[in-house]
Design a protein around this motif. Structure first.
Motif, PDB file in Angstrom:
ATOM      1  N   ARG A 101       0.827  -1.215   0.000  1.00 24.48           N
ATOM      2  CA  ARG A 101       0.000   0.000   0.000  1.00 24.48           C
ATOM      3  C   ARG A 101       0.859   1.262   0.000  1.00 24.48           C
ATOM      4  NH1 ARG A 101      -4.966  -1.118  -0.216  1.00 24.48           N
ATOM      5  NH2 ARG A 101      -5.966  -2.819   0.887  1.00 24.48           N
ATOM      6  N   LEU A 102       2.008   1.211   0.665  1.00 24.94           N
ATOM      7  CA  LEU A 102       2.923   2.357   0.724  1.00 24.94           C
ATOM      8  C   LEU A 102       3.830   2.445  -0.502  1.00 24.94           C
ATOM      9  CD1 LEU A 102       3.969   2.128   4.492  1.00 24.94           C
ATOM     10  CD2 LEU A 102       2.426   3.805   3.433  1.00 24.94           C
ATOM     11  N   ARG A 103       3.685   1.484  -1.435  1.00 26.00           N
ATOM     12  CA  ARG A 103       4.502   1.435  -2.650  1.00 26.00           C
ATOM     13  C   ARG A 103       5.998   1.284  -2.347  1.00 26.00           C
ATOM     14  NH1 ARG A 103       1.399   4.166  -7.166  1.00 26.00           N
ATOM     15  NH2 ARG A 103      -0.606   4.650  -6.237  1.00 26.00           N
ATOM     16  N   ASN A 104       6.310   0.520  -1.324  1.00 26.20           N
ATOM     17  CA  ASN A 104       7.705   0.357  -0.917  1.00 26.20           C
ATOM     18  C   ASN A 104       8.448  -0.721  -1.698  1.00 26.20           C
ATOM     19  OD1 ASN A 104       7.469   2.373   0.937  1.00 26.20           O
ATOM     20  ND2 ASN A 104       7.634   1.077   2.733  1.00 26.20           N
ATOM     21  N   TYR A 105       7.763  -1.445  -2.549  1.00 27.31           N
ATOM     22  CA  TYR A 105       8.429  -2.453  -3.375  1.00 27.31           C
ATOM     23  C   TYR A 105       7.624  -2.693  -4.642  1.00 27.31           C
ATOM     24  CZ  TYR A 105       4.967  -5.748  -1.544  1.00 27.31           C
ATOM     25  OH  TYR A 105       3.799  -6.378  -1.200  1.00 27.31           O
ATOM     26  N   ASP A 106       8.318  -3.199  -5.652  1.00 23.67           N
ATOM     27  CA  ASP A 106       7.665  -3.664  -6.880  1.00 23.67           C
ATOM     28  C   ASP A 106       7.536  -5.182  -6.870  1.00 23.67           C
ATOM     29  OD1 ASP A 106       7.412  -1.090  -7.990  1.00 23.67           O
ATOM     30  OD2 ASP A 106       9.485  -1.162  -8.684  1.00 23.67           O
ATOM     31  N   VAL A 107       8.542  -5.834  -6.263  1.00 22.19           N
ATOM     32  CA  VAL A 107       8.539  -7.294  -6.146  1.00 22.19           C
ATOM     33  C   VAL A 107       8.845  -7.640  -4.697  1.00 22.19           C
ATOM     34  CG1 VAL A 107       9.594  -9.461  -6.877  1.00 22.19           C
ATOM     35  CG2 VAL A 107       9.385  -7.577  -8.509  1.00 22.19           C
ATOM     36  N   ALA A 108       7.964  -8.404  -4.066  1.00 27.19           N
ATOM     37  CA  ALA A 108       8.227  -8.934  -2.725  1.00 27.19           C
ATOM     38  C   ALA A 108       8.686 -10.374  -2.894  1.00 27.19           C
ATOM     39  CB  ALA A 108       6.973  -8.867  -1.866  1.00 27.19           C
ATOM     40  N   VAL A 109       9.838 -10.692  -2.355  1.00 23.08           N
ATOM     41  CA  VAL A 109      10.360 -12.050  -2.405  1.00 23.08           C
ATOM     42  C   VAL A 109      10.184 -12.648  -1.013  1.00 23.08           C
ATOM     43  CG1 VAL A 109      12.329 -13.524  -2.927  1.00 23.08           C
ATOM     44  CG2 VAL A 109      12.088 -11.323  -4.098  1.00 23.08           C
ATOM     45  N   ILE A 110       9.374 -13.690  -0.924  1.00 18.93           N
ATOM     46  CA  ILE A 110       9.106 -14.325   0.365  1.00 18.93           C
ATOM     47  C   ILE A 110       9.785 -15.686   0.383  1.00 18.93           C
ATOM     48  CG2 ILE A 110       7.327 -15.216   1.916  1.00 18.93           C
ATOM     49  CD1 ILE A 110       5.422 -13.119   0.769  1.00 18.93           C
ATOM     50  N   TYR A 111      10.558 -15.930   1.416  1.00 19.68           N
ATOM     51  CA  TYR A 111      11.271 -17.193   1.584  1.00 19.68           C
ATOM     52  C   TYR A 111      10.466 -18.054   2.555  1.00 19.68           C
ATOM     53  CZ  TYR A 111      14.875 -14.395  -0.547  1.00 19.68           C
ATOM     54  OH  TYR A 111      15.560 -13.578  -1.397  1.00 19.68           O
ATOM     55  N   SER A 112       9.439 -18.683   2.059  1.00 20.04           N
ATOM     56  CA  SER A 112       8.543 -19.486   2.886  1.00 20.04           C
ATOM     57  C   SER A 112       7.784 -20.457   1.984  1.00 20.04           C
ATOM     58  CB  SER A 112       7.543 -18.586   3.611  1.00 20.04           C
ATOM     59  OG  SER A 112       6.591 -19.350   4.323  1.00 20.04           O
ATOM     60  N   GLN A 113       7.272 -21.492   2.600  1.00 16.85           N
ATOM     61  CA  GLN A 113       6.399 -22.427   1.896  1.00 16.85           C
ATOM     62  C   GLN A 113       5.049 -22.514   2.593  1.00 16.85           C
ATOM     63  OE1 GLN A 113       9.574 -25.506   1.925  1.00 16.85           O
ATOM     64  NE2 GLN A 113       9.082 -25.725  -0.238  1.00 16.85           N
ATOM     65  N   ASP A 114       4.762 -21.542   3.443  1.00  8.87           N
ATOM     66  CA  ASP A 114       3.514 -21.506   4.204  1.00  8.87           C
ATOM     67  C   ASP A 114       2.358 -21.147   3.275  1.00  8.87           C
ATOM     68  OD1 ASP A 114       1.361 -20.953   5.879  1.00  8.87           O
ATOM     69  OD2 ASP A 114       2.613 -20.021   7.413  1.00  8.87           O
ATOM     70  N   GLN A 115       1.498 -22.112   3.011  1.00  7.89           N
ATOM     71  CA  GLN A 115       0.398 -21.900   2.070  1.00  7.89           C
ATOM     72  C   GLN A 115      -0.637 -20.897   2.580  1.00  7.89           C
ATOM     73  OE1 GLN A 115       0.504 -22.914  -1.078  1.00  7.89           O
ATOM     74  NE2 GLN A 115       2.508 -23.692  -0.509  1.00  7.89           N
ATOM     75  N   GLN A 131      -3.734   0.734  -7.564  1.00  4.71           N
ATOM     76  CA  GLN A 131      -2.711   1.772  -7.700  1.00  4.71           C
ATOM     77  C   GLN A 131      -2.243   1.937  -9.140  1.00  4.71           C
ATOM     78  OE1 GLN A 131       0.336   0.557  -4.904  1.00  4.71           O
ATOM     79  NE2 GLN A 131      -0.761   1.448  -3.170  1.00  4.71           N
ATOM     80  N   ASP A 132      -2.784   1.134 -10.033  1.00  3.65           N
ATOM     81  CA  ASP A 132      -2.420   1.170 -11.446  1.00  3.65           C
ATOM     82  C   ASP A 132      -0.911   1.036 -11.633  1.00  3.65           C
ATOM     83  OD1 ASP A 132      -3.011   1.254 -14.163  1.00  3.65           O
ATOM     84  OD2 ASP A 132      -2.698   3.429 -14.266  1.00  3.65           O
ATOM     85  N   ARG A 133      -0.357  -0.010 -11.030  1.00  9.11           N
ATOM     86  CA  ARG A 133       1.081  -0.252 -11.138  1.00  9.11           C
ATOM     87  C   ARG A 133       1.355  -1.745 -11.099  1.00  9.11           C
ATOM     88  NH1 ARG A 133       4.451  -0.908  -6.539  1.00  9.11           N
ATOM     89  NH2 ARG A 133       3.267  -1.300  -4.649  1.00  9.11           N
ATOM     90  N   ALA A 134       2.557  -2.090 -11.493  1.00  8.92           N
ATOM     91  CA  ALA A 134       2.982  -3.491 -11.436  1.00  8.92           C
ATOM     92  C   ALA A 134       3.564  -3.768 -10.057  1.00  8.92           C
ATOM     93  CB  ALA A 134       4.032  -3.764 -12.505  1.00  8.92           C
ATOM     94  N   SER A 135       3.112  -4.830  -9.448  1.00 12.49           N
ATOM     95  CA  SER A 135       3.647  -5.284  -8.168  1.00 12.49           C
ATOM     96  C   SER A 135       3.438  -6.783  -8.113  1.00 12.49           C
ATOM     97  CB  SER A 135       2.922  -4.603  -7.002  1.00 12.49           C
ATOM     98  OG  SER A 135       3.503  -4.994  -5.778  1.00 12.49           O
ATOM     99  N   GLU A 136       4.423  -7.492  -7.638  1.00 12.29           N
ATOM    100  CA  GLU A 136       4.348  -8.946  -7.676  1.00 12.29           C
ATOM    101  C   GLU A 136       4.942  -9.544  -6.416  1.00 12.29           C
ATOM    102  OE1 GLU A 136       2.842 -12.095  -8.786  1.00 12.29           O
ATOM    103  OE2 GLU A 136       2.767 -10.613 -10.378  1.00 12.29           O
ATOM    104  N   ILE A 137       4.508 -10.733  -6.104  1.00 13.85           N
ATOM    105  CA  ILE A 137       5.102 -11.519  -5.023  1.00 13.85           C
ATOM    106  C   ILE A 137       5.652 -12.783  -5.651  1.00 13.85           C
ATOM    107  CG2 ILE A 137       4.670 -12.877  -2.954  1.00 13.85           C
ATOM    108  CD1 ILE A 137       2.617 -10.911  -2.103  1.00 13.85           C
TER     109      ILE A 137
END
Length: 156
Positions: A101-115, A131-137
């Motif tokens: 929401r704060l636009r602090n990243y474009d890609v969040a990389v999560i190191y987990s397998q927690d479904q 927000q009309d922007r690209a953001s991905e996890i």
């Protein structure tokens, strides 16, 4: 019992492999109570301090313990303690959504397998659309010979 990696270096390496620029590194973990193990409590206190000094945002939650009394075949009883991390995944999810929401990243990389975290993926995609922007996890997880699972968080 302890991570044998440097979260900041691992994050930098994964981002570099994909052409992303790392800007935030967060580390979430459960920690032992002093009464359960002085040695491991000392280890984790030192580990958390070192990570913070290295610029990693560290979030810890006390581990919860549950003792079960199990009857053995000979009729005697043994206490078996199970340990659970509580609140770590919720805090991680809240932070991922807040930072999106704060636009602090474009890609969040999560190191987990927690479904359970798959719900966060949909929320971040909805935020990006609003927000009309690209953001991905994306999810990076162990894939070597000792890995217990061959997949990461669903929908990543």
């Amino acid at each position: 019992m302890h991570p044998n990696f440097d979260p900041k270096k691992l994050h930098a390496a994964v981002c570099a492999a994909h052409g992303w620029t790392p800007n935030l590194t967060h580390f979430y973990t459960g920690v032992l109570e002093m009464s359960r193990s002085e040695m491991w409590t000392g280890y984790w206190n030192n580990r958390v301090m070192a990570l913070k000094r290295a610029g990693v945002n560290v979030t810890t939650r006390k581990l919860r313990y549950h003792d079960d009394h199990v009857e053995l075949p000979d009729g005697t009883f043994e206490t078996v303690t199970s340990v659970q991390e509580k609140g770590v995944d919720v805090r991680l999810a809240l932070d991922v959504v807040k930072l999106a929401r704060l636009r602090n990243y474009d890609v969040a990389v999560i190191y987990s397998q927690d479904q359970d975290l798959c719900e966060v993926v949909e929320e971040v995609r909805e935020i990006a659309k609003e927000q009309d922007r690209a953001s991905e996890i994306c999810c990076a997880f162990p894939s070597g010979g000792g890995a217990t699972s061959r997949r990461g968080i669903d929908r990543t």
